[in-house]
Design an enzyme around this catalytic site. Structure first.
Site, mmCIF file in Angstrom:
data_model
loop_
_atom_site.group_PDB
_atom_site.id
_atom_site.type_symbol
_atom_site.label_atom_id
_atom_site.label_comp_id
_atom_site.label_asym_id
_atom_site.label_seq_id
_atom_site.Cartn_x
_atom_site.Cartn_y
_atom_site.Cartn_z
ATOM 1 N N GLU A 1 40.558 45.997 33.246
ATOM 2 C CA GLU A 1 40.949 47.201 32.517
ATOM 3 C C GLU A 1 41.365 48.316 33.487
ATOM 4 O O GLU A 1 42.273 49.099 33.195
ATOM 5 C CB GLU A 1 39.805 47.680 31.622
ATOM 6 N N SER B 1 47.499 35.755 50.588
ATOM 7 C CA SER B 1 48.280 35.500 49.385
ATOM 8 C C SER B 1 49.087 34.196 49.417
ATOM 9 O O SER B 1 49.160 33.506 48.400
ATOM 10 C CB SER B 1 49.225 36.674 49.112
ATOM 11 N N HIS C 1 47.009 34.379 34.521
ATOM 12 C CA HIS C 1 46.887 34.016 35.927
ATOM 13 C C HIS C 1 46.449 35.220 36.751
ATOM 14 O O HIS C 1 45.600 35.112 37.640
ATOM 15 C CB HIS C 1 48.226 33.493 36.459
ATOM 16 N N SER C 2 47.007 36.371 36.471
ATOM 17 C CA SER C 2 46.642 37.620 37.121
ATOM 18 C C SER C 2 47.138 38.754 36.243
ATOM 19 O O SER C 2 47.701 38.525 35.165
ATOM 20 C CB SER C 2 47.274 37.717 38.523
#
Length: 431
Positions: A106, A191, A320-321
């Site tokens: 959030e 990443s 996923h993200s």
């Protein structure tokens, strides 16, 4: 035949016999004796056949399970041998992980942090952390917050990293959820997909050379197994006998690509067998199956210097993200069905309740306390300044190079000249 050539061939015969593998049949073109086992060094376990047939599949690898979806242990021989405190701690960490994911997800939607990834649906991964030794070196991908939490990474440390503030162990150099801590033997996440796989193999080889009873543990998703580094890492570990556990979270989707569009073989586990690696497929929503498999894998790795591949079958409930909208490639109903049909947290809670180690309603107290702690740490992390600018240049070389010294001087001069533009008050002062 010339006498000299005949004499040379006669001398060579004992050498040829010595090179022959024990138990193998020696074949000469004159005797026409049938050779049963392949002699080529590239495939020592193959046998000859007269059937012209291409192999396209083998028997599917089974999935190891301890509990059913209702938390019932299916075979009493597999009943987890853990203490009440250990089991309760694992379950608490599942609840805390959920609470932290909800708050930070959030927060990203509100623009307070730049990026986040949740672990909804994959909480049973904590079972693998419980089976490891704290000295084992972990190479994560980006959905291993539960592993770090179980190792002792604090809520404050999670928040500081996601905010990239002055107390962030990574000194503000990484995106959120790219955790790392030397103290807990958890290598910093990067990443690019699959880079950690050959790194884990190399680290495991170093541990082997040191003679320490430790292993490396490498986590990745089935999407990362499509990268070249996956194959390089597994092959290196197999040929060098590296004590490493490769843990593949096969959650069905590599961001927007379902597994059915990624490969045609029998999941990822079949690839481990192809590389000559001890392999097991487990129910990745069953925390005790994950725990048992990881514990057995660690023994193989540490005691016998062998790599092991675990394929944990699970389902990614979340996007996923925060950069992904999974409704674009799967239906909401599919997600809802998985959430109610096979929830790792609910399975663990049912097991605890059946043993009398957890009471109905205990969750509410834990979740409330966890959210309070997360929100407190969240607010504190948000108020802290960004790391000092000097950290942009440090930790690459033992001493700054002349070029880096020049660049640092330029930035410092610009910041002094245009303090408002560079928002210098948002950054911590150099000590």
């Amino acid at each position: 035949m010339r006498p000299r050539l005949r004499a040379m061939l006669g001398k060579a015969q004992p050498l040829a016999r010595a090179m022959r593998p024990a138990g193998a049949l020696w074949v000469s073109t004159s005797s026409k004796t049938e050779r049963k086992k392949v002699m080529f060094p590239g495939a020592l376990n193959s046998v000859y056949t007269h059937d012209l047939r291409f192999a396209s599949s083998v028997e599917s690898i089974p999935t190891y399970q301890v509990m059913d979806t209702n938390g019932n242990v299916l075979d009493t021989a597999n009943e987890p041998q853990v203490s009440r405190e250990e089991a309760q701690q694992m379950y608490r960490n599942m609840l805390v992980l959920n609470s932290m994911d909800q708050v930070l997800y959030e927060a990203q939607r509100q623009g307070r942090i730049s990026f986040y990834m949740t672990s909804f649906g994959e909480e049973a991964l904590i079972g693998s952390a419980a089976a490891l030794d704290s000295s084992d070196v972990v190479f994560g991908q980006y959905r291993e917050a539960g592993v770090l939490l179980h190792r002792g990474f604090t809520i404050e440390q999670f928040m500081n990293q996601c905010y990239s503030n002055e107390r962030d162990l990574g000194k503000g150099r990484q995106m959120p959820v790219h955790y790392g801590t030397r103290e807990l033997n958890f290598q910093t996440i990067s990443s690019p997909l699959a880079t950690q796989i050959p790194q884990a193999a190399g680290a495991a080889y170093a541990l082997k050379r040191e003679g320490k009873k430790r292993c490396a543990v490498c986590y990745f998703g089935e999407g990362a197994a499509s990268e070249g580094d996956f194959h390089a890492g597994l092959n290196m570990a197999a040929t060098l006998g590296c004590p490493v556990i490769f843990y593949c979270r096969n959650n069905g989707y590599a961001i927007s690509t379902p597994a059915v569009e990624q490969y045609r073989g029998d999941g990822i586990a079949s690839r481990g067998i192809g590389y000559g690696i001890d392999t097991i497929r487990v129910d990745g929503n069953d925390v005790w199956a994950v725990y048992a498999a990881t514990r057995a894998a660690r023994q193989l790795a540490v005691e016998h210097s062998r790599p092991v591949l675990i394929e944990a079958m699970t389902y990614r409930v979340s996007h996923h993200s925060t950069s992904d909208d999974s409704s674009a490639y799967r239906s909401r109903k599919e997600v809802e069905d998985w959430t109610t049909r096979d929830n790792p947290v609910a399975r663990m809670r049912a097991w605890l309740e059946r043993r009398g180690w957890w009471a109905v309603g205990d969750d509410a107290e834990i979740v409330k306390a966890a959210k309070t702690e997360v929100l407190r740490a969240f607010a504190a992390a948000e108020r802290l300044k960004k790391p000092a600018v000097r950290y942009l240049f440090e930790d690459v070389y033992d001493r700054l190079t002349p070029e880096l010294e020049r660049e640092r001087s330029e930035i410092e001069a610009l910041a002094r000249k245009y303090p408002d533009y560079y928002q210098v008050n948002d950054f911590a002062r150099d000590n």
